[in-house]
Write a protein that holds these residues in place. Structure first.
Motif, mmCIF file in Angstrom:
data_model
loop_
_atom_site.group_PDB
_atom_site.id
_atom_site.type_symbol
_atom_site.label_atom_id
_atom_site.label_comp_id
_atom_site.label_asym_id
_atom_site.label_seq_id
_atom_site.Cartn_x
_atom_site.Cartn_y
_atom_site.Cartn_z
ATOM 1 N N ASP A 1 0.991 -1.333 -0.103
ATOM 2 C CA ASP A 1 0.086 0.148 -0.066
ATOM 3 C C ASP A 1 0.967 1.239 0.177
ATOM 4 O O ASP A 1 0.186 2.313 0.144
ATOM 5 C CB ASP A 1 -0.991 0.053 1.259
ATOM 6 N N ARG B 1 -2.324 3.783 -0.513
ATOM 7 C CA ARG B 1 -3.395 3.016 -0.852
ATOM 8 C C ARG B 1 -4.397 2.924 0.271
ATOM 9 O O ARG B 1 -4.231 2.352 1.157
ATOM 10 C CB ARG B 1 -3.217 1.897 -1.359
ATOM 11 N N TRP C 1 -5.279 5.202 -4.315
ATOM 12 C CA TRP C 1 -4.174 6.125 -4.158
ATOM 13 C C TRP C 1 -4.349 7.382 -3.713
ATOM 14 O O TRP C 1 -5.037 8.124 -4.495
ATOM 15 C CB TRP C 1 -3.328 5.800 -5.262
#
Length: 150
Positions: free
Chosen positions: A102, A130, A135
Motif C-alpha cells: 500500500d 493506498r 491511491w
C-alpha cells in the motif's frame, strides 16, 4: 511437464498484468493532481491528498542556504482555485514508480508553465498510500530551478 510450464507462464503473465495495473493506478492518482491544477479545481485537488498530507519545496535563500518550505494543502488548493482555468500547466514525466503493498513512490521531472509561459522546472518526489478510496498523495517534496531544464 508441459502443463506445469504453461501454468507457470500464465501465472507470470497474470502477475505482470497486475503490476502494470497497479503502476498505472499510481500514475493516474498523480496525474489527477495536475489535471485538477490545470482546471483550477480546488476540490478535486484536495481530493488527491490523504488526510494529514505534507507539501514541501526545497528553497534557497538570498545567501544560497538551502531550506525546506512547507505549504498547507488547503492554502495550495485555495490559491490554485483562484486562478483561471489552464493558467497552471505542470507537465511531468514518470521517471520512477515503485510499489510495495500500500506504499508507492513516484519520481517525476517536470516543467511548469504559468499562463503559457515557462516558469520553472524541477523534480517532484511523491509518496502515496493506498487507502479505501484508492491511491492518495501523502507527501510531495519538489525542487525548482529556471536553468538546466532541457
Amino acid at each position: 511437464m508441459r502443463r506445469l510450464t504453461c501454468s507457470l507462464l500464465l501465472l507470470c503473465f497474470a502477475l505482470s498484468l497486475r503490476a502494470q495495473t497497479t503502476t498505472d493506478s499510481v500514475k493516474t492518482a498523480v496525474n489527477q493532481l495536475f489535471t485538477a491544477m490545470l482546471q483550477s479545481d480546488s476540490v478535486a485537488l484536495t481530493n488527491c491528498f490523504a488526510p494529514g498530507a505534507v507539501l514541501q519545496t526545497i528553497v534557497k535563500d538570498k545567501q544560497g542556504v538551502t531550506g525546506v518550505k512547507t505549504e498547507a494543502i488547503s492554502e495550495f488548493a485555495s490559491s490554485i482555485g483562484k486562478l483561471p482555468k489552464q493558467a497552471v500547466d505542470e507537465q511531468i514525466t514518470f521517471d520512477v514508480v515503485k510499489i510495495d503493498g500500500d506504499l508507492a513512490i513516484a519520481w517525476t521531472p517536470y516543467k511548469l508553465y504559468f499562463k503559457q509561459k515557462f516558469a520553472h522546472c524541477g523534480v517532484n518526489s511523491f509518496q502515496l498510500v493506498r487507502l479505501a478510496a484508492g491511491w492518495k498523495i501523502q507527501y510531495i517534496i519538489d525542487t525548482r530551478r529556471k536553468q538546466g531544464c532541457e
